[in-house]
Design a protein around this motif. Structure first.
Motif, PDB file in Angstrom:
ATOM      1  N   ASN A 187      47.785  61.221  27.673  1.00  0.00           N
ATOM      2  CA  ASN A 187      47.813  59.782  27.421  1.00  0.00           C
ATOM      3  C   ASN A 187      47.699  58.976  28.711  1.00  0.00           C
ATOM      4  OD1 ASN A 187      47.999  59.814  24.600  1.00  0.00           O
ATOM      5  ND2 ASN A 187      50.217  60.178  24.683  1.00  0.00           N
ATOM      6  N   ALA A 188      48.305  59.477  29.787  1.00  0.00           N
ATOM      7  CA  ALA A 188      48.178  58.804  31.085  1.00  0.00           C
ATOM      8  C   ALA A 188      46.721  58.783  31.521  1.00  0.00           C
ATOM      9  CB  ALA A 188      49.039  59.506  32.132  1.00  0.00           C
ATOM     10  N   ASN A 189      46.024  59.889  31.294  1.00  0.00           N
ATOM     11  CA  ASN A 189      44.610  59.972  31.658  1.00  0.00           C
ATOM     12  C   ASN A 189      43.776  58.952  30.885  1.00  0.00           C
ATOM     13  OD1 ASN A 189      42.244  61.328  32.894  1.00  0.00           O
ATOM     14  ND2 ASN A 189      41.790  61.872  30.769  1.00  0.00           N
ATOM     15  N   ILE A 190      44.104  58.757  29.599  1.00  0.00           N
ATOM     16  CA  ILE A 190      43.388  57.767  28.787  1.00  0.00           C
ATOM     17  C   ILE A 190      43.608  56.370  29.356  1.00  0.00           C
ATOM     18  CG2 ILE A 190      43.276  56.684  26.505  1.00  0.00           C
ATOM     19  CD1 ILE A 190      44.161  59.459  25.378  1.00  0.00           C
ATOM     20  N   SER A 191      44.850  56.068  29.700  1.00  0.00           N
ATOM     21  CA  SER A 191      45.149  54.749  30.283  1.00  0.00           C
ATOM     22  C   SER A 191      44.416  54.562  31.606  1.00  0.00           C
ATOM     23  CB  SER A 191      46.660  54.605  30.495  1.00  0.00           C
ATOM     24  OG  SER A 191      47.357  54.589  29.276  1.00  0.00           O
ATOM     25  N   LEU A 192      44.401  55.598  32.429  1.00  0.00           N
ATOM     26  CA  LEU A 192      43.703  55.505  33.710  1.00  0.00           C
ATOM     27  C   LEU A 192      42.216  55.252  33.517  1.00  0.00           C
ATOM     28  CD1 LEU A 192      45.458  58.395  35.669  1.00  0.00           C
ATOM     29  CD2 LEU A 192      45.639  55.955  36.169  1.00  0.00           C
ATOM     30  N   GLU A 193      41.648  55.868  32.496  1.00  0.00           N
ATOM     31  CA  GLU A 193      40.223  55.676  32.202  1.00  0.00           C
ATOM     32  C   GLU A 193      39.955  54.218  31.839  1.00  0.00           C
ATOM     33  OE1 GLU A 193      36.159  56.277  31.313  1.00  0.00           O
ATOM     34  OE2 GLU A 193      37.614  57.373  32.523  1.00  0.00           O
ATOM     35  N   HIS A 194      40.800  53.639  31.001  1.00  0.00           N
ATOM     36  CA  HIS A 194      40.640  52.231  30.624  1.00  0.00           C
ATOM     37  C   HIS A 194      40.790  51.320  31.847  1.00  0.00           C
ATOM     38  CE1 HIS A 194      40.327  52.498  26.245  1.00  0.00           C
ATOM     39  NE2 HIS A 194      41.256  53.445  26.279  1.00  0.00           N
ATOM     40  N   ILE A 195      41.819  51.595  32.664  1.00  0.00           N
ATOM     41  CA  ILE A 195      42.076  50.751  33.837  1.00  0.00           C
ATOM     42  C   ILE A 195      40.905  50.785  34.809  1.00  0.00           C
ATOM     43  CG2 ILE A 195      43.573  50.433  35.849  1.00  0.00           C
ATOM     44  CD1 ILE A 195      45.866  51.622  34.149  1.00  0.00           C
ATOM     45  N   SER A 196      40.262  51.946  34.928  1.00  0.00           N
ATOM     46  CA  SER A 196      39.172  52.104  35.897  1.00  0.00           C
ATOM     47  C   SER A 196      38.013  51.148  35.634  1.00  0.00           C
ATOM     48  CB  SER A 196      38.659  53.552  35.888  1.00  0.00           C
ATOM     49  OG  SER A 196      37.975  53.833  34.666  1.00  0.00           O
ATOM     50  N   HIS A 197      37.892  50.672  34.391  1.00  0.00           N
ATOM     51  CA  HIS A 197      36.809  49.744  34.066  1.00  0.00           C
ATOM     52  C   HIS A 197      37.204  48.292  34.289  1.00  0.00           C
ATOM     53  CE1 HIS A 197      34.058  52.733  32.301  1.00  0.00           C
ATOM     54  NE2 HIS A 197      35.166  53.349  31.933  1.00  0.00           N
ATOM     55  N   LEU A 198      38.442  48.054  34.674  1.00  0.00           N
ATOM     56  CA  LEU A 198      38.921  46.700  34.920  1.00  0.00           C
ATOM     57  C   LEU A 198      39.369  46.478  36.357  1.00  0.00           C
ATOM     58  CD1 LEU A 198      41.118  46.171  31.715  1.00  0.00           C
ATOM     59  CD2 LEU A 198      38.957  45.052  32.210  1.00  0.00           C
ATOM     60  N   ALA A 199      39.942  47.505  36.976  1.00  0.00           N
ATOM     61  CA  ALA A 199      40.508  47.377  38.328  1.00  0.00           C
ATOM     62  C   ALA A 199      39.411  47.472  39.384  1.00  0.00           C
ATOM     63  CB  ALA A 199      41.553  48.461  38.567  1.00  0.00           C
ATOM     64  N   SER A 200      39.663  46.856  40.531  1.00  0.00           N
ATOM     65  CA  SER A 200      38.728  46.928  41.657  1.00  0.00           C
ATOM     66  C   SER A 200      39.441  46.507  42.931  1.00  0.00           C
ATOM     67  CB  SER A 200      37.524  46.013  41.430  1.00  0.00           C
ATOM     68  OG  SER A 200      36.758  45.884  42.616  1.00  0.00           O
ATOM     69  N   PRO A 201      39.313  47.273  43.998  1.00  0.00           N
ATOM     70  CA  PRO A 201      39.938  46.871  45.266  1.00  0.00           C
ATOM     71  C   PRO A 201      39.239  45.672  45.906  1.00  0.00           C
ATOM     72  CG  PRO A 201      38.622  48.849  45.567  1.00  0.00           C
ATOM     73  CD  PRO A 201      38.651  48.591  44.100  1.00  0.00           C
ATOM     74  N   ASP A 202      38.133  45.223  45.318  1.00  0.00           N
ATOM     75  CA  ASP A 202      37.403  44.076  45.851  1.00  0.00           C
ATOM     76  C   ASP A 202      37.451  42.871  44.917  1.00  0.00           C
ATOM     77  OD1 ASP A 202      36.437  45.633  48.086  1.00  0.00           O
ATOM     78  OD2 ASP A 202      35.062  46.591  46.673  1.00  0.00           O
ATOM     79  N   GLY A 203      38.215  42.967  43.810  1.00  0.00           N
ATOM     80  CA  GLY A 203      38.220  41.908  42.811  1.00  0.00           C
ATOM     81  C   GLY A 203      39.267  40.845  43.063  1.00  0.00           C
ATOM     82  N   ASP A 204      39.760  40.245  41.958  1.00  0.00           N
ATOM     83  CA  ASP A 204      40.806  39.242  42.103  1.00  0.00           C
ATOM     84  C   ASP A 204      42.145  39.941  42.348  1.00  0.00           C
ATOM     85  OD1 ASP A 204      41.832  40.108  39.627  1.00  0.00           O
ATOM     86  OD2 ASP A 204      40.801  38.540  38.513  1.00  0.00           O
ATOM     87  N   THR A 205      43.203  39.145  42.466  1.00  0.00           N
ATOM     88  CA  THR A 205      44.508  39.691  42.847  1.00  0.00           C
ATOM     89  C   THR A 205      44.956  40.823  41.939  1.00  0.00           C
ATOM     90  OG1 THR A 205      45.162  37.545  43.740  1.00  0.00           O
ATOM     91  CG2 THR A 205      46.916  39.110  43.277  1.00  0.00           C
ATOM     92  N   MET A 206      44.905  40.615  40.620  1.00  0.00           N
ATOM     93  CA  MET A 206      45.400  41.629  39.696  1.00  0.00           C
ATOM     94  C   MET A 206      44.512  42.858  39.685  1.00  0.00           C
ATOM     95  SD  MET A 206      48.018  42.168  37.898  1.00  0.00           S
ATOM     96  CE  MET A 206      48.217  43.922  37.647  1.00  0.00           C
ATOM     97  N   GLN A 207      43.214  42.679  39.840  1.00  0.00           N
ATOM     98  CA  GLN A 207      42.312  43.833  39.902  1.00  0.00           C
ATOM     99  C   GLN A 207      42.617  44.701  41.119  1.00  0.00           C
ATOM    100  OE1 GLN A 207      38.586  41.453  39.558  1.00  0.00           O
ATOM    101  NE2 GLN A 207      38.005  42.949  37.999  1.00  0.00           N
ATOM    102  N   ARG A 208      42.916  44.059  42.235  1.00  0.00           N
ATOM    103  CA  ARG A 208      43.229  44.797  43.466  1.00  0.00           C
ATOM    104  C   ARG A 208      44.556  45.544  43.328  1.00  0.00           C
ATOM    105  NH1 ARG A 208      40.829  42.316  48.570  1.00  0.00           N
ATOM    106  NH2 ARG A 208      39.004  41.177  47.828  1.00  0.00           N
ATOM    107  N   ILE A 209      45.566  44.843  42.820  1.00  0.00           N
ATOM    108  CA  ILE A 209      46.866  45.490  42.616  1.00  0.00           C
ATOM    109  C   ILE A 209      46.715  46.700  41.711  1.00  0.00           C
ATOM    110  CG2 ILE A 209      49.151  45.207  41.574  1.00  0.00           C
ATOM    111  CD1 ILE A 209      48.967  42.247  42.389  1.00  0.00           C
ATOM    112  N   ALA A 210      45.988  46.523  40.603  1.00  0.00           N
ATOM    113  CA  ALA A 210      45.807  47.609  39.639  1.00  0.00           C
ATOM    114  C   ALA A 210      45.140  48.809  40.281  1.00  0.00           C
ATOM    115  CB  ALA A 210      45.000  47.117  38.440  1.00  0.00           C
ATOM    116  N   ALA A 211      44.193  48.566  41.166  1.00  0.00           N
ATOM    117  CA  ALA A 211      43.494  49.673  41.825  1.00  0.00           C
ATOM    118  C   ALA A 211      44.468  50.547  42.610  1.00  0.00           C
ATOM    119  CB  ALA A 211      42.409  49.124  42.750  1.00  0.00           C
ATOM    120  N   TYR A 212      45.411  49.915  43.313  1.00  0.00           N
ATOM    121  CA  TYR A 212      46.339  50.686  44.139  1.00  0.00           C
ATOM    122  C   TYR A 212      47.479  51.299  43.326  1.00  0.00           C
ATOM    123  CZ  TYR A 212      43.648  48.771  47.935  1.00  0.00           C
ATOM    124  OH  TYR A 212      42.601  48.448  48.761  1.00  0.00           O
ATOM    125  N   PHE A 213      47.896  50.630  42.273  1.00  0.00           N
ATOM    126  CA  PHE A 213      48.925  51.215  41.414  1.00  0.00           C
ATOM    127  C   PHE A 213      48.377  52.405  40.626  1.00  0.00           C
ATOM    128  CE2 PHE A 213      51.519  47.678  42.500  1.00  0.00           C
ATOM    129  CZ  PHE A 213      52.818  48.037  42.181  1.00  0.00           C
TER     130      PHE A 213
END
Length: 476
Positions: free
Chosen positions: A66-92
């Motif tokens: 289940n963690a892997n499924i969540s990580l897969e979903h997050i990978s399509h939204l997070a970005s270390p170059d995006g807005d604040t929340m996208q950057r935070i999500a990338a590192y978390f």
């Protein structure tokens, strides 16, 4: 009745509440991909928070699939170059993934080979943090003002710097001391750092400045990690007025007490707080920064245990910290100034650490978002090499490996008082100097608050760092 409780936000560990009922998290049932591009920034931020908490929840209970499924979903939204929340999500997500990988030590080591860290890179990222954010500058100004005031009239001053890597603090102090009406004292700084090269650079810069200002000066380097420090090497001399400066260092000593705590506590892999979802995150258009949003909403997602103010380590169960503070007290310092992160990242459960770290680092990322371009290479280095590594340590590491054990001021006050130190209220002039620094650099959104004679450095109204002053009680 059971349905009403569930609606209010209570949930089982394995089935976190659906903040977005239209979003499916199970493989084969649905995919988020079609609507990703249609999300507004606020909606995407909420979605990422939900996914991160769901993923952390799965990691906490060992549900790798289940963690892997969540990580897969997050990978399509997070970005270390995006807005604040996208950057935070990338590192978390990187931190959560690293924690999962540690379940397979061979795989983890293969993907994370030991590398010799370049001292120049470590110094660079600390320097960039110093330049891009005012927190260290403010800490240095407040610390130096306290030293100047406490050392008035002293002819021999000895300062122990528990992390001697930034010459700017002591260059400023040398310049201030040179203007003393009674003339400068003889100044000796004992610098502690685990890298010899860093101390050599410190010695060079400070000696040059002292010679230029004609101040009698001596730099005493000690190559050591703080937890291995032999206080006998500090060589405090009779007649010296002693000051100790600790900037973001003391919390690491709490890692040394973790093994003792484990023997007396339930397993940290269990997640009692994950059953305490209190309500669904709601969007609020009136909250302008992610830090404000998380401060008011995320704190309610998981409730801490009733005694969390004193957990995970009771003050009496921290022998390494206690012995270190007692050893410092035995030196009879006239002043000790401590700067620490103002957050509880030393919680015992993973979920408590995740939620509080999200809150804290959201504010730090917000600071950079407000002043630095998203394309800035310097910003990217601070977020990745400093914030990202701290986040990984808080979330992915346990035991003595977990060094980033930040705790709030209230806990430090209790700990220091038990060790025999008395609080010294920081002066109004020190606060004034800090506010002048903010004005001179044009730092908008930062505030200095006073609490119990200590100063809190805030982004908006969110305290991020505390500065407190102490002395051996004989001086009271």
């Amino acid at each position: 009745m059971a349905g009403m409780v569930q609606e209010e936000g209570s949930s089982s560990v394995t089935s976190p509440p659906q903040f977005f009922p239209w979003m499916q998290l199970s493989p084969g049932i649905g995919s988020p991909y079609p609507w990703l591009r249609e999300l507004k920034s606020e909606e995407r931020g909420l979605c990422l928070i939900h996914l991160l908490l769901a993923c952390a929840n799965h990691v906490a209970v060992g549900s790798v699939e289940n963690a892997n499924i969540s990580l897969e979903h997050i990978s399509h939204l997070a970005s270390p170059d995006g807005d604040t929340m996208q950057r935070i999500a990338a590192y978390f997500t990187a931190a959560l993934a690293d924690r999962i990988l540690k379940g397979w030590p061979g795989l983890h080591k293969a993907l994370n080979p030991k590398q010799v860290s370049l001292i120049s890179e470590e110094i660079l990222v600390q320097r960039l943090f110093f330049e891009l954010c005012p927190f260290l500058k403010l800490s240095y100004v407040i610390t130096n003002e306290a030293i100047i005031e406490s050392m008035e009239g002293e002819k021999m001053v000895h300062i122990i710097d528990l992390n001697s890597s930034e010459p700017a603090q002591w260059i400023n102090l040398l310049q201030t001391l040179s203007a003393r009406p009674e003339g400068p004292p003889h100044l000796r700084i004992t610098g502690i750092h685990e890298k010899k090269e860093v101390l050599e650079q410190m010695a060079l810069r400070l000696t040059e400045e002292a010679e230029k200002l004609d101040i009698p000066f001596q730099f005493n380097p000690i190559v050591s990690k703080l937890e291995n420090l032999d206080l006998g090497n500090l060589r405090v001399k009779t007649g010296e007025a002693l000051a100790v400066s600790s900037v973001l260092q003391l919390h690491a000593l709490l890692a040394m007490d973790d093994e003792m705590h484990k023997r007396n506590s339930p397993s940290g892999s269990k997640n009692p707080s994950s059953n305490h979802f209190q309500r669904v995150l709601r969007m609020n258009q009136n909250r302008h920064t992610l830090g404000e949003w998380l401060e008011k909403d995320l704190v309610n997602v998981y409730s801490s245990s009733p005694d969390s103010a004193l957990s995970p380590l009771s003050l009496s169960a921290s022998p390494k910290m206690s012995s270190f503070l007692n050893a410092l007290r035995s030196l009879s310092p006239k002043l000790m100034v401590i700067t620490e992160q103002e957050s509880n990242h030393n919680e015992y459960t993973l979920m408590e650490r995740v939620t509080k770290a999200l809150n804290f680092y959201a504010a730090l990322f917000d600071c950079l978002e407000s002043t630095v371009s998203r394309a800035s290479l310097e910003r990217h280095k601070v977020e990745k090499m400093l914030f990202g590594e701290e986040i990984k340590n808080i979330i992915a590491c346990e035991g003595t490996e977990r060094k980033e054990r930040h705790e709030k001021l209230e806990k430090w006050i209790l700990r220091l008082e038990l060790a025999g130190f008395g609080s010294i209220p920081l002066s109004y002039h020190g606060r004034l100097q800090a506010n002048r620094l903010l004005q001179s650099y044009g730092y908008d959104g930062y505030k200095i608050k006073e609490e119990n004679g200590c100063l809190l450095i805030c982004w908006q109204d969110r305290p991020l760092f505390s500065v407190s002053a102490w002395r051996f009680k004989r001086y009271d």
